[in-house]
Design a protein around this motif. Structure first.
Motif, PDB file in Angstrom:
ATOM      1  N   PHE A  17     -55.118  30.243 -70.419  1.00 38.28           N
ATOM      2  CA  PHE A  17     -53.871  30.710 -69.801  1.00 38.28           C
ATOM      3  C   PHE A  17     -53.514  29.752 -68.662  1.00 38.28           C
ATOM      4  O   PHE A  17     -53.824  30.012 -67.494  1.00 38.28           O
ATOM      5  CB  PHE A  17     -54.080  32.141 -69.279  1.00 38.28           C
ATOM      6  N   VAL A  74     -51.651  27.884 -65.735  1.00 43.22           N
ATOM      7  CA  VAL A  74     -50.638  28.226 -64.727  1.00 43.22           C
ATOM      8  C   VAL A  74     -50.437  27.006 -63.835  1.00 43.22           C
ATOM      9  O   VAL A  74     -51.403  26.292 -63.521  1.00 43.22           O
ATOM     10  CB  VAL A  74     -51.077  29.439 -63.871  1.00 43.22           C
ATOM     11  N   GLU A 101     -60.758  27.070 -63.753  1.00 39.81           N
ATOM     12  CA  GLU A 101     -61.716  28.130 -64.080  1.00 39.81           C
ATOM     13  C   GLU A 101     -63.154  27.642 -63.971  1.00 39.81           C
ATOM     14  O   GLU A 101     -63.422  26.451 -63.759  1.00 39.81           O
ATOM     15  CB  GLU A 101     -61.380  28.676 -65.472  1.00 39.81           C
ATOM     16  N   THR A 134     -63.277  31.084 -60.307  1.00 46.01           N
ATOM     17  CA  THR A 134     -61.939  30.610 -60.708  1.00 46.01           C
ATOM     18  C   THR A 134     -60.976  30.578 -59.526  1.00 46.01           C
ATOM     19  O   THR A 134     -60.977  31.475 -58.686  1.00 46.01           O
ATOM     20  CB  THR A 134     -61.391  31.547 -61.814  1.00 46.01           C
ATOM     21  N   CYS A 159     -56.874  30.297 -58.677  1.00 46.31           N
ATOM     22  CA  CYS A 159     -55.524  30.349 -59.259  1.00 46.31           C
ATOM     23  C   CYS A 159     -54.698  29.137 -58.826  1.00 46.31           C
ATOM     24  O   CYS A 159     -54.973  28.506 -57.802  1.00 46.31           O
ATOM     25  CB  CYS A 159     -54.801  31.603 -58.794  1.00 46.31           C
ATOM     26  N   ALA A 160     -53.657  28.892 -59.597  1.00 39.45           N
ATOM     27  CA  ALA A 160     -52.765  27.760 -59.329  1.00 39.45           C
ATOM     28  C   ALA A 160     -52.154  27.827 -57.929  1.00 39.45           C
ATOM     29  O   ALA A 160     -52.072  26.813 -57.219  1.00 39.45           O
ATOM     30  CB  ALA A 160     -51.651  27.737 -60.376  1.00 39.45           C
ATOM     31  N   GLU A 161     -51.746  29.019 -57.532  1.00 39.59           N
ATOM     32  CA  GLU A 161     -51.079  29.181 -56.237  1.00 39.59           C
ATOM     33  C   GLU A 161     -52.027  28.794 -55.109  1.00 39.59           C
ATOM     34  O   GLU A 161     -51.664  28.110 -54.161  1.00 39.59           O
ATOM     35  CB  GLU A 161     -50.632  30.636 -56.042  1.00 39.59           C
ATOM     36  N   VAL A 194     -43.986  29.168 -59.417  1.00 36.93           N
ATOM     37  CA  VAL A 194     -45.108  29.465 -60.324  1.00 36.93           C
ATOM     38  C   VAL A 194     -44.595  29.500 -61.758  1.00 36.93           C
ATOM     39  O   VAL A 194     -43.543  30.089 -62.040  1.00 36.93           O
ATOM     40  CB  VAL A 194     -45.729  30.854 -60.001  1.00 36.93           C
ATOM     41  N   THR A 201     -44.595  35.092 -64.715  1.00 25.10           N
ATOM     42  CA  THR A 201     -45.999  35.315 -64.320  1.00 25.10           C
ATOM     43  C   THR A 201     -46.046  35.422 -62.806  1.00 25.10           C
ATOM     44  O   THR A 201     -45.765  34.444 -62.101  1.00 25.10           O
ATOM     45  CB  THR A 201     -46.894  34.164 -64.821  1.00 25.10           C
ATOM     46  N   TYR A 202     -46.383  36.617 -62.338  1.00 24.33           N
ATOM     47  CA  TYR A 202     -46.405  36.867 -60.899  1.00 24.33           C
ATOM     48  C   TYR A 202     -47.786  36.604 -60.317  1.00 24.33           C
ATOM     49  O   TYR A 202     -48.783  36.777 -60.998  1.00 24.33           O
ATOM     50  CB  TYR A 202     -45.992  38.330 -60.632  1.00 24.33           C
ATOM     51  N   PRO A 203     -47.856  36.201 -59.065  1.00 26.46           N
ATOM     52  CA  PRO A 203     -49.153  35.940 -58.429  1.00 26.46           C
ATOM     53  C   PRO A 203     -50.031  37.185 -58.382  1.00 26.46           C
ATOM     54  O   PRO A 203     -49.537  38.302 -58.199  1.00 26.46           O
ATOM     55  CB  PRO A 203     -48.779  35.523 -56.996  1.00 26.46           C
ATOM     56  N   CYS A 204     -51.321  36.964 -58.543  1.00 23.69           N
ATOM     57  CA  CYS A 204     -52.282  38.074 -58.475  1.00 23.69           C
ATOM     58  C   CYS A 204     -52.383  38.578 -57.028  1.00 23.69           C
ATOM     59  O   CYS A 204     -51.863  37.956 -56.083  1.00 23.69           O
ATOM     60  CB  CYS A 204     -53.648  37.614 -58.982  1.00 23.69           C
TER      61      CYS A 204
HETATM   62  N1  THU Z   1     -53.735  32.868 -62.775  1.00 25.43           N
HETATM   63  C1  THU Z   1     -53.128  32.002 -61.933  1.00 25.43           C
HETATM   64  O1  THU Z   1     -53.560  30.842 -61.772  1.00 25.43           O
HETATM   65  N2  THU Z   1     -52.032  32.423 -61.258  1.00 25.43           N
HETATM   66  C2  THU Z   1     -51.400  33.613 -61.479  1.00 25.43           C
HETATM   67  O2  THU Z   1     -50.372  33.872 -60.894  1.00 25.43           O
HETATM   68  C3  THU Z   1     -51.980  34.579 -62.428  1.00 25.43           C
HETATM   69  C4  THU Z   1     -53.321  34.238 -62.949  1.00 25.43           C
HETATM   70  C5  THU Z   1     -54.867  32.364 -63.573  1.00 25.43           C
HETATM   71  C6  THU Z   1     -56.241  32.832 -63.219  1.00 25.43           C
HETATM   72  C7  THU Z   1     -56.970  32.593 -64.526  1.00 25.43           C
HETATM   73  O3  THU Z   1     -57.367  31.227 -64.592  1.00 25.43           O
HETATM   74  C8  THU Z   1     -55.916  32.821 -65.582  1.00 25.43           C
HETATM   75  O4  THU Z   1     -54.673  32.716 -64.924  1.00 25.43           O
HETATM   76  C9  THU Z   1     -56.018  34.150 -66.287  1.00 25.43           C
HETATM   77  O5  THU Z   1     -56.175  35.175 -65.380  1.00 25.43           O
END
Ligand code: THU
Length: 137
Positions: A24, A26, A44, A51, A53-55, A75, A83-86
């Motif tokens: 997945f 991002v 990851e 892991t 995240c991109a943000e 994003v 796709t919203y930030p976690c």
């Molecule tokens: N992920 C991001 O990098 N940013 C988001 O906004 C949502 C999730 C990544 C984390 C993980 O590598 C993958 O997406 C699946 O969760």
């Protein structure tokens, strides 16, 4: 830098995503108030909790280079959807300001604009810690 240009950079940054587990990718692109751009991708780890995240990749690149005044973060993922930030990323973003603009892209021509305060209302932030310096002790 227009919102659309920042989205394009987020889409490009996605190419470097290291996603052997989720598959997945991002991408994120961060614009500082000085006009600098820092990009990021998700990275990851076989021990999944490692892991990033991109943000957060983009934020840590910017902050570690001395740029904490964040104007906007775009994003993008491969979904035909937004796709919203976690939650963890939202908390990290609000660390640098409640008015940071978030540009959530479905594609280069289709994106939604929010502030971090829209996405993380009533947040705990550095403001709360500063209140301790007053009459709270
Ligand atoms: N992920 C991001 O990098 N940013 C988001 O906004 C949502 C999730 C990544 C984390 C993980 O590598 C993958 O997406 C699946 O969760």
């Amino acid at each position: 830098m227009t919102d659309k240009e920042l989205v394009r950079k987020a889409i490009e940054a996605k190419e470097n995503a290291y996603v052997p587990y989720s598959k997945f990718p991002v991408g994120a692109a961060l614009l500082t108030k000085e006009g600098k751009v820092y990009t990021g991708c998700n990275i990851e780890c076989a021990s999944y909790g490692g892991t990033n995240c991109a943000e957060r990749t983009a934020i840590f690149k910017s902050v570690s280079e001395g740029y904490r005044d964040i104007e906007a973060i775009a994003v993008a993922s491969d979904l035909d959807d937004y796709t919203y930030p976690c939650g963890i990323c939202r908390q990290v973003i609000v660390e640098y300001g409640k008015d940071i603009k978030l540009i959530i892209a479905k594609s280069e021509n289709d994106f939604r604009v929010h502030t971090i305060e829209d996405l993380l209302p009533n947040s705990f932030s550095p403001d709360d810690l500063e209140k301790m310096d007053g009459g709270n002790k």
